[in-house]
Design an enzyme around this catalytic site. Structure first.
Site, PDB file in Angstrom:
ATOM      1  N   LYS A  22      14.573  42.607  -8.686  1.00  0.00           N
ATOM      2  CA  LYS A  22      13.422  42.036  -9.399  1.00  0.00           C
ATOM      3  C   LYS A  22      12.183  42.048  -8.522  1.00  0.00           C
ATOM      4  CE  LYS A  22      14.149  37.133  -8.276  1.00  0.00           C
ATOM      5  NZ  LYS A  22      13.241  36.991  -7.187  1.00  0.00           N
ATOM      6  N   HIS A  47      18.168  27.783   3.012  1.00  0.00           N
ATOM      7  CA  HIS A  47      17.626  28.900   2.230  1.00  0.00           C
ATOM      8  C   HIS A  47      17.624  30.186   3.070  1.00  0.00           C
ATOM      9  CE1 HIS A  47      15.498  30.972  -0.879  1.00  0.00           C
ATOM     10  NE2 HIS A  47      14.493  31.272  -0.076  1.00  0.00           N
ATOM     11  N   ASP A  49      15.424  26.267  -8.894  1.00  0.00           N
ATOM     12  CA  ASP A  49      14.268  25.361  -8.957  1.00  0.00           C
ATOM     13  C   ASP A  49      13.745  25.291 -10.389  1.00  0.00           C
ATOM     14  OD1 ASP A  49      11.980  23.887  -8.657  1.00  0.00           O
ATOM     15  OD2 ASP A  49      11.208  25.004  -6.941  1.00  0.00           O
ATOM     16  N   THR A  50      12.835  26.188 -10.771  1.00  0.00           N
ATOM     17  CA  THR A  50      12.315  26.155 -12.144  1.00  0.00           C
ATOM     18  C   THR A  50      13.241  26.920 -13.094  1.00  0.00           C
ATOM     19  OG1 THR A  50      10.980  28.104 -11.697  1.00  0.00           O
ATOM     20  CG2 THR A  50       9.918  25.971 -11.374  1.00  0.00           C
ATOM     21  N   GLN A  89       9.648  27.812   2.875  1.00  0.00           N
ATOM     22  CA  GLN A  89       8.449  28.198   3.639  1.00  0.00           C
ATOM     23  C   GLN A  89       8.904  28.496   5.077  1.00  0.00           C
ATOM     24  OE1 GLN A  89       5.179  28.113   1.928  1.00  0.00           O
ATOM     25  NE2 GLN A  89       4.975  29.532   3.640  1.00  0.00           N
ATOM     26  N   ASP A 130       0.829  -1.225   0.000  1.00  0.00           N
ATOM     27  CA  ASP A 130       0.000   0.000   0.000  1.00  0.00           C
ATOM     28  C   ASP A 130       0.859   1.269   0.000  1.00  0.00           C
ATOM     29  OD1 ASP A 130       1.048  -0.076   2.513  1.00  0.00           O
ATOM     30  OD2 ASP A 130      -0.849   0.139   3.592  1.00  0.00           O
ATOM     31  N   ARG A 137       8.514  39.953  -7.948  1.00  0.00           N
ATOM     32  CA  ARG A 137       7.910  38.655  -8.238  1.00  0.00           C
ATOM     33  C   ARG A 137       6.401  38.774  -8.022  1.00  0.00           C
ATOM     34  NH1 ARG A 137       9.879  33.388  -8.281  1.00  0.00           N
ATOM     35  NH2 ARG A 137      11.876  33.717  -7.271  1.00  0.00           N
ATOM     36  N   THR A 197      14.132  32.553 -12.462  1.00  0.00           N
ATOM     37  CA  THR A 197      14.893  33.706 -11.966  1.00  0.00           C
ATOM     38  C   THR A 197      16.277  33.760 -12.605  1.00  0.00           C
ATOM     39  OG1 THR A 197      13.768  33.586  -9.837  1.00  0.00           O
ATOM     40  CG2 THR A 197      15.848  34.776  -9.873  1.00  0.00           C
TER      41      THR A 197
END
Length: 318
Positions: free
Chosen positions: A199, A136, A229-230, A103, A43, A201, A233
């Site tokens: 910048k 971070h 990350d993506t 976060q 499971d 955001r 930036t």
């Protein structure tokens, strides 16, 4: 350093997030990785068996909480519980990449502070120490009530650029205001000036480059960040630097999260080379020619030995 660390009271275990890095760390320390089996029940529940005695031992568990974050975090929590119940003397979590670190505060109302929740989970499970790399936000150290050793990736990245012997004037660039301290540390090591990209955001994972503070005209720009990350930036920043007269642009970061469109963006950007560390294991499809990976294993191994021998860790960065 000799290849055999002879204290039987030190044990290193690896979970599934980054086995190659764990093997490298164990080799640098001079011990074999401990035997443990991580299985899934049908499971999907995680089952962990520690296949050797850890009673009275100082145990180091190597696990980055990278993608799949929740699986890796849960594996770690279950492992800590298993070690605690097996009477390990200390349970030291070696977490090269600390997931949920972004976060770290309530930026809007009714938001969770998940970085603090993760710290609580690790402590409640039974961790006695955390060893991590480039959080971070350094304030996350204060979310823990147990000792936390915070290593820096900047020296490793800086040394690479020193060895490259780039010809021309260099400027170290922070892609945003939050990373200025990091950029300054690299600039001090490379003896160069810094520039900052200002910048705004509008919403998460959408970056909007504004203006460049500092002189980059005709220079070799080195962008530095903690996480890519993506890659929105960093690629927008690189393109803005070239448009504003930079000769060429290198990018560097400690944690190559590289999710979603990141690889494609980097491939199509003005970035000449992206230097990352192996704090997160890159799958084969993300290993493109533009990306160069440096190892954090010698640094982490040295920190583990110093912790075990009750020596200073901070002197590693003097």
């Amino acid at each position: 350093m000799s290849n055999q660390y002879l204290d039987p009271k030190i044990k290193l275990f690896s979970l599934n997030s980054n086995i190659p890095l764990a093997q490298e760390i164990a080799k640098e320390v001079g011990v074999e990785l401990g035997r443990c089996a991580v299985h899934r029940f049908s499971d999907g529940e995680i089952q962990i068996n520690i296949e050797e005695s850890v009673r009275g031992c100082n145990v180091y568990v190597i696990q980055s909480t990278s993608q799949p974050v929740n699986e890796n975090l849960m594996e770690l929590l279950i492992m800590i519980d298993a070690l605690k119940r097996a009477s390990a003397k200390t349970i030291n979590i070696v977490m090269p990449y600390y997931g949920y670190a972004r976060q770290d505060r309530k930026a809007r109302s009714r938001e969770p502070i998940t970085a603090k929740l993760v710290a609580n989970l690790l402590e409640t499970a039974g961790a006695t120490r955390v060893l991590t790399l480039d959080l971070h936000a350094p304030q996350i150290q204060g979310f823990f009530d147990i000792p936390i050793d915070h290593l820096m990736g900047v020296p490793i990245l800086s040394d690479y650029f020193k060895q490259r012997e780039l010809t021309g004037d260099i400027v170290v660039v922070s892609p945003d205001h939050g990373g200025v301290t990091r950029a300054r540390k690299m600039a001090e090591r490379l003896k160069t000036p810094i520039a900052i990209i200002d910048k705004r955001r509008p919403r998460p994972n959408v970056a909007e480059v504004m203006n460049i503070v500092g002189n980059i005209e005709g220079k070799i720009a080195i962008l530095i960040d903690d996480i890519i990350d993506t890659a929105g930036t960093i690629t927008l920043a690189a393109n803005a630097l070239v448009e504003n007269g930079a000769k060429e642009v290198y990018a560097s970061c400690t944690h190559p999260v590289l999710s979603g469109p990141a690889i494609e963006r980097i491939q199509n950007s003005k970035i000449k080379e992206l230097i990352v560390t192996n704090s997160i294991a890159l799958p084969e499809e993300k290993k493109i020619a533009k990306i160069k990976t440096l190892s954090v294993a010698p640094l982490i191994a040295e920190a583990i030995i110093r912790i075990h021998e009750e020596q200073s860790v901070s002197t590693l960065f003097d």
